[in-house]
Design an enzyme around this catalytic site. Structure first.
Site, PDB file in Angstrom:
ATOM      1  N   ASP A  50      14.874   2.088  -7.285  1.00 34.19           N
ATOM      2  CA  ASP A  50      14.128   2.051  -6.032  1.00 34.19           C
ATOM      3  C   ASP A  50      13.676   3.466  -5.719  1.00 34.19           C
ATOM      4  O   ASP A  50      14.389   4.444  -6.015  1.00 34.19           O
ATOM      5  CB  ASP A  50      14.994   1.512  -4.898  1.00 34.19           C
ATOM      6  CG  ASP A  50      14.248   1.539  -3.574  1.00 34.19           C
ATOM      7  OD1 ASP A  50      13.272   0.797  -3.423  1.00 34.19           O
ATOM      8  OD2 ASP A  50      14.642   2.340  -2.690  1.00 34.19           O
ATOM      9  N   ARG A  80      11.862   2.986  10.686  1.00 27.44           N
ATOM     10  CA  ARG A  80      12.493   2.583   9.429  1.00 27.44           C
ATOM     11  C   ARG A  80      12.879   1.107   9.439  1.00 27.44           C
ATOM     12  O   ARG A  80      12.707   0.400   8.436  1.00 27.44           O
ATOM     13  CB  ARG A  80      13.723   3.451   9.160  1.00 27.44           C
ATOM     14  CG  ARG A  80      13.385   4.830   8.648  1.00 27.44           C
ATOM     15  CD  ARG A  80      14.618   5.629   8.309  1.00 27.44           C
ATOM     16  NE  ARG A  80      15.357   6.023   9.499  1.00 27.44           N
ATOM     17  CZ  ARG A  80      16.341   6.921   9.501  1.00 27.44           C
ATOM     18  NH1 ARG A  80      16.726   7.471   8.367  1.00 27.44           N
ATOM     19  NH2 ARG A  80      16.954   7.238  10.624  1.00 27.44           N
ATOM     20  N   SER A 157       9.543  -0.376  -7.122  1.00 32.11           N
ATOM     21  CA  SER A 157       9.494  -0.039  -5.706  1.00 32.11           C
ATOM     22  C   SER A 157       8.506  -0.915  -4.941  1.00 32.11           C
ATOM     23  O   SER A 157       7.515  -1.400  -5.501  1.00 32.11           O
ATOM     24  CB  SER A 157       9.079   1.435  -5.552  1.00 32.11           C
ATOM     25  OG  SER A 157       8.849   1.776  -4.203  1.00 32.11           O
ATOM     26  N   ASN A 158       8.774  -1.047  -3.651  1.00 28.20           N
ATOM     27  CA  ASN A 158       7.828  -1.699  -2.741  1.00 28.20           C
ATOM     28  C   ASN A 158       6.645  -0.791  -2.401  1.00 28.20           C
ATOM     29  O   ASN A 158       5.628  -1.271  -1.889  1.00 28.20           O
ATOM     30  CB  ASN A 158       8.527  -2.096  -1.438  1.00 28.20           C
ATOM     31  CG  ASN A 158       9.417  -3.308  -1.600  1.00 28.20           C
ATOM     32  OD1 ASN A 158       9.250  -4.119  -2.499  1.00 28.20           O
ATOM     33  ND2 ASN A 158      10.386  -3.449  -0.696  1.00 28.20           N
TER      34      ASN A 158
END
Length: 264
Positions: A50, A80, A157-158
């Site tokens: 990630d 966040r 990863s996003n």
């Protein structure tokens, strides 16, 4: 195999110290056990990361406090939380937007909730911070140790590819990752199983041959449920998620990840 941060600390403080001091030259010494395991047919061949295991977002949130004195912490926490909640909501509702858009939407919400005046200039400055991320101090020597042991590396990863490539350049990590995989190509987000499948397809390996390194406890649970051996880089020292899929190992740094992979 289960290995928590305390077990890792007890097993390898000297090796971790050497990792921090000697960088890439450590690979032959620190990771000799893993190299031997590979030669003997050991099963770990790759690690998928990630992004936030490697990239440090704290300067972005520190800048929020500078821009909004006394409100930065509140703004950052709201930002966040919504940043990731919006990814999950968009997957469930089938109303996809990429991670850059989601991040900006979350920032706008956080500013409204914190009651601060988010001008266009301040918004652009905070968003731009995600294109100028630096690596945590332990990252480069850890990656070099893994590479020196013949472990293949990828991001999973996003973040959008643009965000990932900008951060790789900003952090000076060019050439270390064989694949830079963004879930944006599938228009989904982790923990969708299709997202985790991307590393298997890219590496051409079995899932049992890949370790997934997660930043979020939820991501560690998702990867473990998918079938990856999973290391949770618990940099925020959070409690374990109340989910039935537990990571195989928990540590604070990439030195702990190196130790885990070397024993697996």
């Amino acid at each position: 195999m289960t290995l928590d941060a305390h077990a890792i600390d007890a097993a390898g403080p000297r090796r971790r110290h050497l990792l921090q001091l000697t960088g890439s030259g450590l690979a032959a010494g620190l990771f000799a056990s893993s190299a031997r395991a590979q030669a003997d047919g050991g099963s770990v061949k790759a690690v998928a990361f990630d992004a936030f295991v490697t990239f440090d977002p704290r300067p972005v949130f520190a800048r929020a406090e500078q821009l909004f004195p006394g409100k930065g912490a509140e703004l950052s926490n709201l930002w966040r939380i919504r940043q990731f909640e919006y990814t999950w909501l968009r997957v469930v509702s089938q109303r996809y937007a990429d991670f850059w858009t989601v991040t900006e939407d979350a920032l706008r919400f956080a500013a409204a909730a914190a009651k601060v005046d988010l001008t266009a200039d301040k918004r652009d400055e905070l968003m731009g911070g995600f294109l100028a991320l630096k690596a945590h101090p332990d990252v480069l020597p850890g990656l070099q140790a893994l590479r020196g042991a013949g472990i293949r590396l990828a991001f999973l990863s996003n973040m959008t590819e643009r965000m990932l490539q900008a951060a790789i350049h900003s952090a000076g990590l060019e050439g270390l990752f064989e694949h830079v995989l963004s879930t944006d190509t599938l228009r989904t987000y982790k923990p969708d199983p299709r997202a985790y499948q991307m590393a298997i397809d890219a590496f051409g390996l079995r899932r049992e041959e890949i370790v997934f390194a997660a930043f979020g406890g939820w991501d560690a649970a998702g990867a473990r449920s998918f079938g990856y051996r999973t290391f949770w880089a618990n940099r925020l020292k959070l409690p374990a998620e109340g989910l039935d899929a537990k990571p195989d190992a928990i540590g604070d740094t990439l030195a702990d990840l190196v130790t885990f992979v070397g024993r697996t």
